[in-house]
Write an enzyme that holds these catalytic residues in place. Structure first.
Site, PDB file in Angstrom:
ATOM      1  N   CYS A  44      -4.742   2.531  -3.578  1.00  0.00           N
ATOM      2  CA  CYS A  44      -2.977   3.041  -3.082  1.00  0.00           C
ATOM      3  C   CYS A  44      -2.667   2.095  -3.337  1.00  0.00           C
ATOM      4  CB  CYS A  44      -3.964   3.100  -1.650  1.00  0.00           C
ATOM      5  SG  CYS A  44      -5.328   4.868  -1.374  1.00  0.00           S
TER       6      CYS A  44
ATOM      7  N   LYS B  84     -10.187  -0.083  10.428  1.00  0.00           N
ATOM      8  CA  LYS B  84     -10.536  -1.460   9.143  1.00  0.00           C
ATOM      9  C   LYS B  84     -11.080  -2.438  10.146  1.00  0.00           C
ATOM     10  CE  LYS B  84      -7.789   0.400   6.107  1.00  0.00           C
ATOM     11  NZ  LYS B  84      -8.546   0.879   4.402  1.00  0.00           N
TER      12      LYS B  84
ATOM     13  N   HIS C  92       0.584  -1.264   0.110  1.00  0.00           N
ATOM     14  CA  HIS C  92       0.217  -0.015   0.046  1.00  0.00           C
ATOM     15  C   HIS C  92       0.883   1.250   0.026  1.00  0.00           C
ATOM     16  CE1 HIS C  92      -2.610   3.185   1.632  1.00  0.00           C
ATOM     17  NE2 HIS C  92      -3.806   2.138   1.550  1.00  0.00           N
TER      18      HIS C  92
ATOM     19  N   ASP D  61       2.344  -4.602   8.232  1.00  0.00           N
ATOM     20  CA  ASP D  61       1.518  -3.231   7.982  1.00  0.00           C
ATOM     21  C   ASP D  61       0.267  -4.383   8.034  1.00  0.00           C
ATOM     22  OD1 ASP D  61      -0.550  -1.636   6.878  1.00  0.00           O
ATOM     23  OD2 ASP D  61       0.323  -1.853   5.473  1.00  0.00           O
TER      24      ASP D  61
ATOM     25  N   GLN E 239      -4.712  -5.349   6.589  1.00  0.00           N
ATOM     26  CA  GLN E 239      -5.421  -6.071   6.007  1.00  0.00           C
ATOM     27  C   GLN E 239      -5.870  -7.185   6.838  1.00  0.00           C
ATOM     28  OE1 GLN E 239      -8.144  -4.714   4.106  1.00  0.00           O
ATOM     29  NE2 GLN E 239      -7.052  -3.169   3.495  1.00  0.00           N
TER      30      GLN E 239
HETATM   31  N1  PMP Z   1      -2.020  -0.301   4.486  1.00  0.00           N
HETATM   32  C1  PMP Z   1      -2.857  -0.930   3.905  1.00  0.00           C
HETATM   33  C2  PMP Z   1      -2.560  -2.395   3.946  1.00  0.00           C
HETATM   34  C3  PMP Z   1      -4.065  -0.849   3.923  1.00  0.00           C
HETATM   35  O1  PMP Z   1      -4.984  -1.291   2.779  1.00  0.00           O
HETATM   36  C4  PMP Z   1      -5.171   0.678   4.158  1.00  0.00           C
HETATM   37  C5  PMP Z   1      -5.511   1.380   4.245  1.00  0.00           C
HETATM   38  N2  PMP Z   1      -6.344   1.321   2.656  1.00  0.00           N
HETATM   39  C6  PMP Z   1      -3.625   1.376   5.314  1.00  0.00           C
HETATM   40  C7  PMP Z   1      -2.021   1.287   4.855  1.00  0.00           C
HETATM   41  C8  PMP Z   1      -3.171   2.811   5.274  1.00  0.00           C
HETATM   42  O2  PMP Z   1      -4.446   2.849   6.468  1.00  0.00           O
HETATM   43  P1  PMP Z   1      -5.153   4.124   6.718  1.00  0.00           P
HETATM   44  O3  PMP Z   1      -5.262   4.977   5.487  1.00  0.00           O
HETATM   45  O4  PMP Z   1      -6.207   3.743   7.680  1.00  0.00           O
HETATM   46  O5  PMP Z   1      -3.908   5.055   7.784  1.00  0.00           O
END
Ligand code: PMP
Length: 405
Positions: free
Chosen positions: A363, A223, A120, A197, A200
């Protein structure tokens, strides 16, 4: 504790109140909030609202105790050695930026950070910015044909200059889970730290950071059925203790003079200013609830729906699933392309059927580009998803093709 999907769904107010009924399959972007978090937040603001740490009146003490209790609940959810290893941030992005700034400040020009092409942007751009600031070298693990991180390349790409391997625990595009044991073994071989990270992963059950033998873990509350504006950075105690502050301000200092300041011990060192107190309390409540759930049954439920979704999509010659199509080492996040149809158009038509899907690059542009695309449709399953949600999507896709072709 038994698991009754219908009863569980009733614990998510938005899903119960939505009229007409909503088939919410955008859980990888944000899951719906559990009532335990809503209640904890409103109780906190009605009965305990005060700033934390510095007050001596009873309300400030109650608020501080609630905030620290939330930290302990997060530590329990992650099986951290102590709550002091838990830093509250505004979310996974802020947690990853904190590491890139603070741990990043301990790196020297030429030191290496290993990422992958499946990251991401939150676990990619902060490291590019660090490269600009400190002259580090970024290496990117390639992808297998089905979009998994290719760990077979690890041995050849690792050098003694590698200080950190920072990878997604689970891809937000393909749902593929990273083989952490292989990464950790390789990292230990060269003395590198490991960051995952977990944005997910945590919505699919508690994580054991000690068992995984990693050094950093990041996730967001919104999430995993909790509030937004709050997240967690967990870091191994000795690693956190050696990290310099990132943001400066109230609450993170010892002695302050015009000439300089001394800094508090972690986790306060990394929590400058007034944090999102009610949100932390809400996250603590939801993590305590998640820690008690019968995860084997929930996984079986999610996998059954995943199987149904994959089978429905695979039955169509105009649809290409991105990433692994088996159930091995994956979470129920499924991205797919419909030949010739733009994901935004697809999602708009599905919305008319009450189906909430996400379309775009998610993203994760390098990963989407790996599949030769600019964007894709993504359906993501949560513990409250039903067969009716999956069927509404599969039925809706017939209409999508009828309308858009
Ligand atoms: N890492 C991953 C794998 C994600 O899916 C996301 C959110 N789409 C993020 C980081 C970032 O999370 P946040 O926007 O809640 O900071």
């Amino acid at each position: 504790m038994s698991f009754d999907p219908k009863a569980l769904r009733a614990e998510f107010p938005l899903l119960m109140l939505a009229q007409p009924p909503l088939h919410y399959l955008d859980n990888a972007a944000t899951s719906q909030i559990h009532r335990s978090a809503l209640k904890a937040m409103s109780d906190h603001d009605m009965f305990q609202r005060a700033n934390i740490m510095r007050g001596t009146h009873r309300l400030a003490e109650a608020a501080t105790a609630a905030y620290e209790d939330a930290r302990a609940r997060a530590a329990h959810f992650l099986n951290a050695a102590t709550p002091d290893e838990v830093v509250f941030t505004s979310g996974a992005t802020a947690a990853l930026n904190l590491v890139a700034h603070s741990f990043g400040d301990t790196l020297r020009p030429g030191d290496e950070v290993m990422l992958s092409l499946a990251e991401h942007h939150s676990n990619l751009v902060p490291w590019q910015l660090l490269r600009e600031r400190r002259g580090i070298v970024l290496r990117f693990l390639p992808l297998t044909a089905d979009g998994r991180i290719d760990l077979a390349a690890l041995a050849d790409m690792l050098t003694p200059r590698c200080r950190l391997i920072a990878l997604t625990h689970c891809s937000n595009v393909t749902g593929a889970i990273t083989d952490v044991a292989t990464v950790v073994a390789a990292a230990h071989g060269v003395g590198a730290r490991v960051l995952l990270d977990g944005a997910q992963q945590v919505q699919h059950g508690p994580v054991d950071v000690q068992g995984l033998d990693i050094d950093f873990y990041a996730f967001s509350g919104h999430k995993c059925y909790g509030p937004n504006g709050i997240g967690v950075l967990w870091a191994r105690g000795e690693v956190l203790a050696a990290m310099p502050p990132f943001l400066g301000g109230g609450g993170m200092v010892g002695e302050v003079t015009p000439e300089g300041s001394t800094f508090a011990r972690p986790p306060q060192r990394f929590e400058a200013g007034t944090p999102a107190i009610a949100q932390a309390v809400g996250l603590g409540a939801v993590l305590a609830w998640l820690s008690m759930l019968p995860w084997r049954a929930i996984r079986a439920h999610e996998n059954e729906l995943l199987r149904r979704l994959l089978a429905g999509l695979r039955g169509r010659s105009d649809i290409r699933i991105l990433g692994p199509v088996d159930l091995d080492a994956r979470q129920p996040v499924v991205s797919f392309d419909i030949a010739g149809l733009h994901p935004h158009d697809v999602c708009q038509v599905l919305d008319r059927h009450g189906v909430a899907l996400r379309g775009g690059h998610h993203c994760a542009q390098p990963l989407i580009r790996h599949f030769g695309l600019d964007g894709a449709n993504r359906a993501s399953i949560a513990m409250y998803t039903t067969q009716a949600d999956i069927d509404a999507l599969l039925d809706g896709l017939n209409d999508v093709v009828a309308v858009l072709r």
